[in-house]
Scaffold this active site. Structure first.
Site, short mmCIF file in Angstrom:
data_model
loop_
_atom_site.label_atom_id
_atom_site.label_comp_id
_atom_site.label_asym_id
_atom_site.label_seq_id
_atom_site.Cartn_x
_atom_site.Cartn_y
_atom_site.Cartn_z
N ASP A 6 0.82 -1.21 0.00
CA ASP A 6 0.00 0.00 0.00
C ASP A 6 0.85 1.25 0.00
O ASP A 6 0.63 2.19 -0.78
CB ASP A 6 -0.91 0.02 1.24
CG ASP A 6 -2.06 -0.96 1.12
OD1 ASP A 6 -2.27 -1.49 0.02
OD2 ASP A 6 -2.73 -1.20 2.13
N ARG A 86 1.78 4.06 17.44
CA ARG A 86 1.29 5.13 16.57
C ARG A 86 1.68 6.54 17.03
O ARG A 86 2.08 7.36 16.21
CB ARG A 86 -0.22 5.04 16.38
CG ARG A 86 -0.75 3.74 15.78
CD ARG A 86 0.17 3.10 14.78
NE ARG A 86 -0.43 1.94 14.12
CZ ARG A 86 0.23 0.87 13.73
NH1 ARG A 86 1.55 0.81 13.94
NH2 ARG A 86 -0.38 -0.12 13.13
N ASP A 115 -6.30 3.15 13.38
CA ASP A 115 -5.08 3.94 13.22
C ASP A 115 -5.31 5.28 12.54
O ASP A 115 -4.58 6.24 12.79
CB ASP A 115 -4.05 3.13 12.42
CG ASP A 115 -3.43 2.03 13.25
OD1 ASP A 115 -3.49 2.11 14.49
OD2 ASP A 115 -2.88 1.08 12.67
N SER A 167 -4.15 -9.84 7.98
CA SER A 167 -3.61 -8.50 8.16
C SER A 167 -2.79 -8.54 9.44
O SER A 167 -3.34 -8.79 10.52
CB SER A 167 -4.75 -7.47 8.27
OG SER A 167 -4.23 -6.20 8.61
#
Length: 405
Positions: A6, A86, A115, A167
């Site tokens: 991605d 994050r 996220d 994932s």
């Protein structure tokens, strides 16, 4: 954060969609991914500059260990490895944006995940003048085949990857796995969902004992050896993973409003969490310990909800820091086929007093005082019961019955 399919495509897509120079950034948080080709690929795909930062020590010391000290477990179980990474990534992105004179930050999060909120909230808390762009939520490359086709059309170099139904996200604090067969909540996770931990049923039968030393609420030694924060966690991941420690399969209430199934592996986090909890039970008084339990939930929620950079987190950190000096000592644990057992505890400020605690001792505790203590302690309930009885209506007497002869 350009390292996967991605984000490799996003780097080139941003240049075309926004006519922008793109600076690439990749954070090493201890993930299992191979990062050796990231910089070369980013430059080949048009990045004007590339930052490759090893943030493992900062991540564990300033984020994961703060969460550990707070006893933060989302919904009482999840160690939040992804959630904790994050804000650090966002902080570094803002710093790079300032150094490079950038006016926007892009990330690879999707619209269904948490996220997107964490990155957006963190960037806004640090610099609200920056724009946040989410390519995955803007483009029409909605399938892997479309992405690969786009890459071929524009000569974009993408990473070699094996087809996987999952994932997966990983760092030193743990790994999360979603999607694929895991979407069927009526079945156990497939064996290939796990990568860090041995199946407890197939782990070594012989247990291993380890000792963890804490100083000021921070783990500092493993089996007597002084280690950095990242080294200690990496070592516990290896040891705990080999013995099947740290697996978790839960239904999780996602921030964006729906439930998902998450499979997690956090060997080091689970071991340290149990050791820290046992040490705090030894050194903190009952009132403080119970108060901390409620605040731990608040801390977990602010991490999960993307509010690391907030006054609430700073205030809670001050609370946990206020007694951290007491949380110093050694906890010995036994790891065996998925189980963690406490072997022994010791601490300079331990509140355990054998002479008072033992039923074999009369020293330091007057048992005759228990009568008065119980009388006063039960007064609230006694008064309420008396009041209730006083307000109760008198029972109505039934008329007598006489038998005629």
């Amino acid at each position: 954060m350009f390292r996967g399919l991605d984000t490799s495509i996003a780097l080139a897509w941003l240049q075309r969609a926004y006519n922008a120079d793109v600076v690439a950034f990749c954070a090493n948080l201890g993930q299992v991914d191979d990062l050796s080709h990231v910089e070369a690929r980013a430059r080949k795909n048009g990045a004007s500059a590339v930052y490759m930062d090893d943030l493992r020590e900062e991540f564990i010391r300033e984020y994961a260990f703060r969460s550990l000290r707070a006893g933060a477990l989302y919904e009482g179980r999840y160690h939040m490895a992804a959630s904790l990474g994050r804000p650090l990534i966002a902080k570094r992105l803002v710093e790079i944006a300032h150094m490079e004179g950038a006016d926007a930050i892009a990330h690879g999060a999707t619209g269904k995940g948490n996220d997107q909120v964490r990155f957006f909230s963190s960037v806004m808390a640090l610099d609200p003048t920056l724009r946040v762009i989410a390519p995955v939520m803007e483009w029409d490359l909605t399938t892997r085949s479309k992405q690969i086709g786009y890459a071929a059309q524009y000569g974009i170099e993408i990473p070699a990857f094996k087809s996987s139904p999952y994932s997966r996200d990983s760092n030193l604090w743990g790994t999360s796995v979603e999607c694929g067969e895991l979407d069927d909540i009526g079945k156990l996770p497939p064996r290939d969902a796990y990568t860090l931990t041995a199946d407890p049923d197939e782990a070594p039968h012989e247990a291993v004992d380890i000792a963890i030393d804490f100083a000021g609420g921070v783990p500092v030694r493993l089996d007597g050896a002084a280690l950095s924060a990242a080294e200690l966690v990496a070592a516990l991941n290896r040891i705990g993973g080999a013995h099947g420690i740290g697996r978790l399969d839960i239904i999780e209430n996602r921030l964006v409003g729906f439930k998902v199934r998450g499979v997690y592996e956090s060997p080091a986090a689970e071991i340290l969490s149990q050791a820290m909890r046992e040490l705090e039970n030894l050194v903190l008084d009952r009132d403080l310990l119970h108060m901390k339990t409620g605040l731990s939930q608040h801390y977990a929620e602010l991490i999960y909800d993307g509010k690391w950079f907030s006054g609430r987190r700073e205030a809670l950190d001050a609370f946990f820091e206020s007694y951290a000096h007491k949380v110093t000592g050694t906890i010995k644990l036994r790891l065996n086929r998925g189980r963690v057992t406490i072997v022994s505890r010791s601490a300079p400020e331990a509140l355990y007093n054998l002479e008072i605690s033992s039923y074999e001792s009369d020293v330091g505790f007057d048992q005759t005082a228990g009568v008065g203590f119980s009388y006063i302690w039960s007064m609230q309930g006694r008064v309420a019961a008396l009041q209730k009885a006083a307000k109760a209506p008198e029972p109505v007497a039934e008329p007598s019955r006489q038998m005629a002869v």
